[in-house]
Write an enzyme that holds these catalytic residues in place. Structure first.
Site, PDB file in Angstrom:
ATOM      1  N   THR A   6       0.818  -1.218   0.000  1.00  8.94           N
ATOM      2  CA  THR A   6       0.000   0.000   0.000  1.00  8.94           C
ATOM      3  C   THR A   6       0.850   1.266   0.000  1.00  8.94           C
ATOM      4  O   THR A   6       0.320   2.363   0.084  1.00  8.94           O
ATOM      5  CB  THR A   6      -0.949   0.017   1.216  1.00  8.94           C
ATOM      6  N   LEU A  65       3.484   4.234   1.111  1.00 10.42           N
ATOM      7  CA  LEU A  65       3.689   5.037   2.321  1.00 10.42           C
ATOM      8  C   LEU A  65       2.397   5.782   2.630  1.00 10.42           C
ATOM      9  O   LEU A  65       2.280   6.984   2.439  1.00 10.42           O
ATOM     10  CB  LEU A  65       4.858   6.008   2.107  1.00 10.42           C
ATOM     11  N   HIS A  66       1.382   5.032   3.082  1.00 15.22           N
ATOM     12  CA  HIS A  66       0.084   5.640   3.391  1.00 15.22           C
ATOM     13  C   HIS A  66       0.094   6.156   4.825  1.00 15.22           C
ATOM     14  O   HIS A  66       1.154   6.297   5.437  1.00 15.22           O
ATOM     15  CB  HIS A  66      -1.054   4.638   3.127  1.00 15.22           C
ATOM     16  N   ALA A  67      -1.044   6.422   5.399  1.00 13.83           N
ATOM     17  CA  ALA A  67      -1.148   7.093   6.697  1.00 13.83           C
ATOM     18  C   ALA A  67      -0.406   6.380   7.836  1.00 13.83           C
ATOM     19  O   ALA A  67       0.420   6.992   8.513  1.00 13.83           O
ATOM     20  CB  ALA A  67      -2.615   7.291   7.071  1.00 13.83           C
TER      21      ALA A  67
END
Length: 110
Positions: free
Chosen positions: A16, A18-20
């Site tokens: 995914t 470097l998401h939240a």
């Protein structure tokens, strides 16, 4: 006398990107060091403050992107080593986190 900057680059393998959650983990780790730490998609910049969760999330770095780190200060080498290791471990998410914790992967008996 101050040492020169310490640099490193690593590919994001987390599916995914470097998401939240990973951005929070990365900035929290960066804040644990006194060194000034920056990151970018390119070794020539533009560089952003790795201690700013808003700026790190704004990168929207996808899987496969190369993160370039630079750090300067007394603990710069340790900071770079730990940040690169965090990215290598997929930000402690998914299968890498399970292996690091000693949990066998599904279908594998220990």
């Amino acid at each position: 006398m101050s040492e020169g900057p310490i640099t490193a680059a690593i590919e994001i393998t987390n599916p995914t990107g470097l998401h939240a959650r990973p951005a929070v983990k990365l900035t929290k780790l960066a804040k644990s060091f006194a060194a000034k730490i920056a990151l970018a998609f390119d070794s020539g910049g533009p560089w952003i403050d790795a201690k700013s969760v808003v700026k790190v999330m704004a990168l929207k770095a996808p899987q496969g992107a190369i993160l370039h780190f630079t750090a300067q200060g007394a603990d710069a080498a340790a900071a770079i080593n730990e940040l690169v290791d965090l990215v290598r471990r997929d930000f402690d998410e998914g299968p890498h986190a399970a292996r690091a914790a000693g949990v066998p992967e599904p279908g594998h008996a220990d």
